[in-house]
Design a protein around this motif. Sequence first.
Motif, PDB file in Angstrom:
ATOM      1  N   GLY A 177       1.585  -0.419  11.385  1.00 19.59           N
ATOM      2  CA  GLY A 177       0.753  -0.075  10.223  1.00 19.59           C
ATOM      3  C   GLY A 177       1.106  -1.028   9.107  1.00 19.59           C
ATOM      4  N   SER A 193       6.367   1.961   7.540  1.00 18.38           N
ATOM      5  CA  SER A 193       6.370   2.216   6.104  1.00 18.38           C
ATOM      6  C   SER A 193       5.060   2.896   5.738  1.00 18.38           C
ATOM      7  N   GLU A 194       5.139   4.160   5.462  1.00 19.69           N
ATOM      8  CA  GLU A 194       3.982   5.018   5.150  1.00 19.69           C
ATOM      9  C   GLU A 194       2.889   4.961   6.219  1.00 19.69           C
ATOM     10  N   SER A 195       3.289   4.782   7.468  1.00 19.51           N
ATOM     11  CA  SER A 195       2.290   4.817   8.531  1.00 19.51           C
ATOM     12  C   SER A 195       2.584   5.916   9.552  1.00 19.51           C
ATOM     13  N   TYR A 234       0.281   9.018  10.060  1.00 22.69           N
ATOM     14  CA  TYR A 234      -1.014   8.934  10.742  1.00 22.69           C
ATOM     15  C   TYR A 234      -0.889   9.045  12.267  1.00 22.69           C
ATOM     16  N   LEU A 245      -4.425   1.645  17.465  1.00 19.76           N
ATOM     17  CA  LEU A 245      -3.617   2.760  16.970  1.00 19.76           C
ATOM     18  C   LEU A 245      -2.263   2.655  17.665  1.00 19.76           C
ATOM     19  N   PHE A 246      -1.195   3.045  16.996  1.00 18.37           N
ATOM     20  CA  PHE A 246       0.119   2.941  17.634  1.00 18.37           C
ATOM     21  C   PHE A 246       0.194   3.820  18.880  1.00 18.37           C
ATOM     22  N   GLU A 247      -0.481   4.980  18.818  1.00 14.01           N
ATOM     23  CA  GLU A 247      -0.440   5.887  19.973  1.00 14.01           C
ATOM     24  C   GLU A 247      -1.117   5.273  21.202  1.00 14.01           C
ATOM     25  N   LEU A 301       0.830  -1.214   0.000  1.00 13.43           N
ATOM     26  CA  LEU A 301       0.000   0.000   0.000  1.00 13.43           C
ATOM     27  C   LEU A 301       0.858   1.254   0.000  1.00 13.43           C
ATOM     28  N   HIS A 302       2.113   1.128  -0.412  1.00 13.04           N
ATOM     29  CA  HIS A 302       2.982   2.306  -0.447  1.00 13.04           C
ATOM     30  C   HIS A 302       3.267   2.719  -1.900  1.00 13.04           C
ATOM     31  N   GLN A 309      -7.424  -5.363   7.731  1.00  7.09           N
ATOM     32  CA  GLN A 309      -6.021  -5.791   7.819  1.00  7.09           C
ATOM     33  C   GLN A 309      -5.820  -6.783   8.964  1.00  7.09           C
ATOM     34  N   SER A 340      -1.957  -2.821  13.479  1.00  3.26           N
ATOM     35  CA  SER A 340      -2.762  -1.938  12.628  1.00  3.26           C
ATOM     36  C   SER A 340      -4.117  -1.705  13.287  1.00  3.26           C
ATOM     37  N   GLY A 366      -0.423  -2.908   7.012  1.00  4.09           N
ATOM     38  CA  GLY A 366      -1.117  -2.990   5.716  1.00  4.09           C
ATOM     39  C   GLY A 366      -1.509  -4.404   5.349  1.00  4.09           C
TER      40      GLY A 366
HETATM   41  C1  LIG Z   1      -0.495   3.507   3.460  1.00  7.79           C
HETATM   42  S1  LIG Z   1      -0.749   2.134   4.516  1.00  7.79           S
HETATM   43  C2  LIG Z   1       0.892   1.415   4.525  1.00  7.79           C
HETATM   44  C3  LIG Z   1       0.828  -0.061   4.784  1.00  7.79           C
HETATM   45  C4  LIG Z   1       2.147  -0.822   4.773  1.00  7.79           C
HETATM   46  N1  LIG Z   1       3.028  -0.413   5.842  1.00  7.79           N
HETATM   47  C5  LIG Z   1       2.834  -0.674   3.448  1.00  7.79           C
HETATM   48  O1  LIG Z   1       3.913  -0.076   3.393  1.00  7.79           O
HETATM   49  O2  LIG Z   1       2.293  -1.195   2.446  1.00  7.79           O
HETATM   50  C6  LIG Z   1      -0.894   2.887   6.109  1.00  7.79           C
HETATM   51  C7  LIG Z   1      -0.967   1.924   7.252  1.00  7.79           C
HETATM   52  O3  LIG Z   1      -0.971   2.662   8.480  1.00  7.79           O
HETATM   53  C8  LIG Z   1      -1.995   2.152   9.331  1.00  7.79           C
HETATM   54  N2  LIG Z   1      -2.359   3.199  10.300  1.00  7.79           N
HETATM   55  C9  LIG Z   1      -3.180   4.248  10.144  1.00  7.79           C
HETATM   56  N3  LIG Z   1      -3.253   4.963  11.285  1.00  7.79           N
HETATM   57  C10 LIG Z   1      -2.450   4.362  12.184  1.00  7.79           C
HETATM   58  C11 LIG Z   1      -2.106   4.616  13.552  1.00  7.79           C
HETATM   59  N4  LIG Z   1      -2.574   5.678  14.197  1.00  7.79           N
HETATM   60  N5  LIG Z   1      -1.271   3.745  14.172  1.00  7.79           N
HETATM   61  C12 LIG Z   1      -0.765   2.675  13.513  1.00  7.79           C
HETATM   62  N6  LIG Z   1      -1.035   2.399  12.213  1.00  7.79           N
HETATM   63  C13 LIG Z   1      -1.881   3.228  11.553  1.00  7.79           C
HETATM   64  C14 LIG Z   1      -3.067   1.711   8.379  1.00  7.79           C
HETATM   65  O4  LIG Z   1      -3.977   0.808   8.969  1.00  7.79           O
HETATM   66  C15 LIG Z   1      -2.215   1.052   7.302  1.00  7.79           C
HETATM   67  O5  LIG Z   1      -1.863  -0.239   7.692  1.00  7.79           O
END
Ligand SMILES: C[S@@+](CC[C@H](N)C(=O)[O-])C[C@H]1O[C@@H](n2cnc3c(N)ncnc32)[C@H](O)[C@@H]1O
Length: 269
Positions: A63, A121-123, A126, A105-107, A21-22, A89, A84, A65
């Motif tokens: 995160g 990776s792209e998380s 958020y 949520l990670f927080e 999803l990146h 997911q 996630s 994905g």
């Molecule tokens: C763009 S996708 C990237 C997914 C994967 N890491 C990749 O590189 O393909 C964003 C990811 O961040 C997660 N995400 C969104 N908000 C988040 C949060 N507050 N804490 C942790 N993960 C979160 C989403 O559920 C998703 O899995």
Amino acid sequence: MSREDDRSLRFYNEVLGLDHLHYGIWEGNEELTIANLKEAQLRYENFLISKLPSTAKKVLDVGCGTSAMTQRMLSMGLEVHGLSPDKTQKENFTQNLNVPFYHCLFEDFDSDERFDCMVMSESAQYIPFVQLFEKVRKHLNPGGHLMICDYFVLDHSEGVLAKSGHNLNQFKAESEQQRFKLIDERDITEETAKTLDMALLLAERILKAAEIFSEKPRQKHPILSKILFRLFRKKWDKINRDRDLIDSTAFKDQKRYLFLLYECQEQEG
Ligand SMILES: C[S@@+](CC[C@H](N)C(=O)[O-])C[C@H]1O[C@@H](n2cnc3c(N)ncnc32)[C@H](O)[C@@H]1O
């Protein structure tokens, strides 16, 4: 994560058949095709894998994905846990993998587990960044690492583009404040931005298809078509406004897509 986000993730995965999803890392003059996008995403994954510190034996994929990266790291013999907040997911992960998964949520993450490395990776975009560094520190082994690959907003950024991603200068200031030492960095803005050209091409094709399939009903029921057009006008305007989000030239001007590797240092005092 909102239902809208969930839908877009399902679109990438179920409609386009993408495992990741990146954005991916494009090379040279590669043609805009789904096959090349998949190749670019694999290149990105290879790049992140090549940057994993040798001390990283136990990793948290934050995160995660579609869990493609988790699976890749597991196949390398690493101990990997996934996290996630997304329900789809979670189902995908827990059905396919027999390793711990944290549905939050990670927080909000709170566990006795300690990791050598966290991969975002792209998380990271958020997660509110003050809590991001605090939570990472709490769950890392001494001298552990944080790997981030994501896009950031530059100070002069404005409009819709300024709304997604952390402000780069504020993020870096916070990392220093919380004693995370930047040990590796690479700017991949140019190599990632082509994914936006791909998204624009797809959006145009989808709109064209909608136009073709609505041709007959429009001719047969002109009044009903006008009413529907009025009803959906707002949605249509929103789609057009969102086009700014997939303008690669504006993206390159207003954002930076960065690979960042941090080492967590001991806090003073
Ligand atoms: C763009 S996708 C990237 C997914 C994967 N890491 C990749 O590189 O393909 C964003 C990811 O961040 C997660 N995400 C969104 N908000 C988040 C949060 N507050 N804490 C942790 N993960 C979160 C989403 O559920 C998703 O899995």
